[in-house]
Design a protein around this motif. Structure first.
Motif, PDB file in Angstrom:
ATOM      1  N   ALA A  78     -77.391  36.446  78.224  1.00 39.68           N
ATOM      2  CA  ALA A  78     -76.794  35.994  79.476  1.00 39.68           C
ATOM      3  C   ALA A  78     -76.323  37.166  80.319  1.00 39.68           C
ATOM      4  N   VAL A  79     -75.745  38.178  79.676  1.00 44.88           N
ATOM      5  CA  VAL A  79     -75.300  39.367  80.400  1.00 44.88           C
ATOM      6  C   VAL A  79     -76.496  40.099  81.008  1.00 44.88           C
ATOM      7  N   GLU A  80     -77.554  40.239  80.238  1.00 41.71           N
ATOM      8  CA  GLU A  80     -78.752  40.911  80.754  1.00 41.71           C
ATOM      9  C   GLU A  80     -79.321  40.161  81.952  1.00 41.71           C
ATOM     10  N   ARG A  81     -79.322  38.838  81.870  1.00 43.88           N
ATOM     11  CA  ARG A  81     -79.830  38.023  82.979  1.00 43.88           C
ATOM     12  C   ARG A  81     -78.915  38.131  84.195  1.00 43.88           C
ATOM     13  N   ALA A  82     -77.609  38.052  83.968  1.00 44.56           N
ATOM     14  CA  ALA A  82     -76.648  38.097  85.068  1.00 44.56           C
ATOM     15  C   ALA A  82     -76.682  39.446  85.785  1.00 44.56           C
ATOM     16  N   ALA A  83     -76.912  40.513  85.028  1.00 42.72           N
ATOM     17  CA  ALA A  83     -76.930  41.853  85.618  1.00 42.72           C
ATOM     18  C   ALA A  83     -78.089  42.045  86.584  1.00 42.72           C
ATOM     19  N   LYS A  84     -79.107  41.204  86.479  1.00 42.07           N
ATOM     20  CA  LYS A  84     -80.224  41.266  87.424  1.00 42.07           C
ATOM     21  C   LYS A  84     -79.885  40.581  88.740  1.00 42.07           C
ATOM     22  N   LEU A  85     -78.804  39.796  88.718  1.00 39.71           N
ATOM     23  CA  LEU A  85     -78.415  39.022  89.893  1.00 39.71           C
ATOM     24  C   LEU A  85     -77.223  39.604  90.638  1.00 39.71           C
ATOM     25  N   ALA A  86     -76.369  40.375  89.944  1.00 40.50           N
ATOM     26  CA  ALA A  86     -75.108  40.808  90.549  1.00 40.50           C
ATOM     27  C   ALA A  86     -74.622  42.098  89.898  1.00 40.50           C
ATOM     28  N   ASP A  87     -73.579  42.667  90.502  1.00 43.44           N
ATOM     29  CA  ASP A  87     -72.983  43.903  90.001  1.00 43.44           C
ATOM     30  C   ASP A  87     -71.727  43.653  89.177  1.00 43.44           C
ATOM     31  N   VAL A  88     -70.976  42.608  89.526  1.00 47.22           N
ATOM     32  CA  VAL A  88     -69.786  42.221  88.771  1.00 47.22           C
ATOM     33  C   VAL A  88     -70.078  40.914  88.057  1.00 47.22           C
ATOM     34  N   LEU A  89     -69.913  40.897  86.740  1.00 45.30           N
ATOM     35  CA  LEU A  89     -70.204  39.734  85.914  1.00 45.30           C
ATOM     36  C   LEU A  89     -68.906  39.236  85.292  1.00 45.30           C
ATOM     37  N   LEU A 132     -71.766  43.755  73.201  1.00 43.87           N
ATOM     38  CA  LEU A 132     -71.304  45.081  73.612  1.00 43.87           C
ATOM     39  C   LEU A 132     -72.477  46.044  73.780  1.00 43.87           C
ATOM     40  N   GLY A 133     -73.500  45.882  72.967  1.00 41.08           N
ATOM     41  CA  GLY A 133     -74.704  46.689  73.129  1.00 41.08           C
ATOM     42  C   GLY A 133     -75.387  46.412  74.452  1.00 41.08           C
ATOM     43  N   ALA A 134     -75.417  45.133  74.847  1.00 46.19           N
ATOM     44  CA  ALA A 134     -76.017  44.758  76.128  1.00 46.19           C
ATOM     45  C   ALA A 134     -75.222  45.351  77.285  1.00 46.19           C
ATOM     46  N   VAL A 135     -73.899  45.382  77.172  1.00 43.91           N
ATOM     47  CA  VAL A 135     -73.063  45.967  78.223  1.00 43.91           C
ATOM     48  C   VAL A 135     -73.320  47.462  78.331  1.00 43.91           C
ATOM     49  N   ALA A 136     -73.378  48.129  77.183  1.00 43.20           N
ATOM     50  CA  ALA A 136     -73.600  49.580  77.184  1.00 43.20           C
ATOM     51  C   ALA A 136     -74.944  49.952  77.799  1.00 43.20           C
ATOM     52  N   LYS A 142     -72.337  48.696  86.951  1.00 41.41           N
ATOM     53  CA  LYS A 142     -72.162  47.288  86.606  1.00 41.41           C
ATOM     54  C   LYS A 142     -70.827  47.101  85.884  1.00 41.41           C
ATOM     55  N   THR A 143     -70.210  45.946  86.076  1.00 36.35           N
ATOM     56  CA  THR A 143     -68.933  45.646  85.435  1.00 36.35           C
ATOM     57  C   THR A 143     -68.977  44.252  84.837  1.00 36.35           C
ATOM     58  N   LEU A 144     -68.539  44.132  83.575  1.00 41.27           N
ATOM     59  CA  LEU A 144     -68.378  42.832  82.939  1.00 41.27           C
ATOM     60  C   LEU A 144     -66.896  42.571  82.724  1.00 41.27           C
ATOM     61  N   VAL A 145     -66.413  41.438  83.229  1.00 43.55           N
ATOM     62  CA  VAL A 145     -65.031  41.005  83.013  1.00 43.55           C
ATOM     63  C   VAL A 145     -65.069  39.856  82.016  1.00 43.55           C
TER      64      VAL A 145
END
Length: 203
Positions: A78-89, A132-136, A142-145
Motif C-alpha cells: 500500500a505504501v509503494e502504491r501510495a507513493a506513486k500518487l502523492a508525496d505525503v502518505l 519499514l523496508g518499503a519506506v526506506a 517522501k513522508t509517511l505519517v
C-alpha cells in the motif's frame, strides 16, 4: 507544530495516543500544512454499522483532493502504491491493521498456546519490517505519517488474545518509533514531540 517539508531521504513520522486523543486530526493537519499531494492509506473495513459511521466521518473530514487507498492487511504494498500518487502518505491506523492481521491468521483461536503466540509475534513484526523496508526504499522527499494507539497504559487484559494484541502493538510502536524522525504523543488534542524530548533528556 512541525511541518513535513521535503528532506533528502524518505521521512517517517509516528503519531500515537489514546482513543479520541486527536491522532488522525493531527496527522491530517500535518499533511495539509505541508502543501504537498497527500495519499491516505485506510486500514479499517466496514465490519459493522459503528465502523461504517466512523469511516464515513473520517472520509468527510478529508480533503476531496486526497487519494485514498483501502488496504486492511498489506501495508508495504500500500505504501509503494501510495507513493506513486502523492508525496505525503498517511497510514491510519496500525491499531486496526493489527486487529485485521491477527484475525486473518488461521490459528488465532489458539492464543493460549505459547508457541502459537510466538508465531504471531514473529509474523506481525515481519510485516512491520517489510513496511519499514518499503519506506526506506521510497524516493527522497517522501513522508509517511503513521497513526497508532497507545494501548499499554491500562489494566492487563483478562483474555489471551487481548494480552497478545497489547504486547505486539507495543513492540510495533517501539519499532516504528526507533526509526521515525518525529514521534508525537497526543494528549487531549495536543501533540508533544516525545522523540525530541527523549534526545535531549538528561539526568
Amino acid at each position: 507544530m512541525d511541518t513535513l517539508n521535503p528532506v533528502e531521504r524518505p521521512r517517517l513520522v509516528l503519531v500515537l495516543g489514546g482513543a479520541r486523543s486527536g491522532k488522525s486530526t493531527f496527522a491530517e493537519r500535518l499533511a495539509v500544512q505541508s502543501g504537498r499531494q497527500v495519499a491516505y492509506i485506510a486500514t479499517a473495513t466496514a465490519s459493522d454499522e459503528d465502523m461504517r459511521d466512523r469511516i464515513a466521518r473520517h472520509q468527510a473530514a478529508r480533503s476531496a483532493t486526497w487519494q485514498t487507498i483501502e488496504e486492511p492487511l498489506h501495508l508495504a504494498a500500500a505504501v509503494e502504491r501510495a507513493a506513486k500518487l502523492a508525496d505525503v502518505l498517511i497510514l491510519d491506523c496500525m491499531t486496526v491493521w493489527l486487529s485485521n492481521w491477527l484475525f486473518s491468521q488461521d490459528q488465532s483461536e489458539h492464543m493460549e498456546d505459547d508457541t502459537i503466540s510466538a508465531q504471531h509475534y514473529a509474523g506481525a513484526l515481519h510485516e512491520i519490517d517489510a513496511l519499514l523496508g518499503a519506506v526506506a526504499a521510497l524516493e527522497a522527499g517522501k513522508t509517511l505519517v503513521v497513526v497508532t494507539n497507545e494501548v499499554g497504559l491500562g489494566i492487563v487484559p483478562a483474555y489471551a488474545l487481548g494480552r497478545v494484541y497489547r504486547d505486539i502493538l507495543g513492540l510495533i510502536n517501539q519499532r516504528i518509533a526507533a526509526v521515525s524522525s518525529r514521534v508525537y504523543l497526543m494528549v487531549a488534542g495536543l501533540g508533544v514531540d516525545i522523540k525530541r524530548l527523549h534526545e535531549h533528556a538528561e539526568l
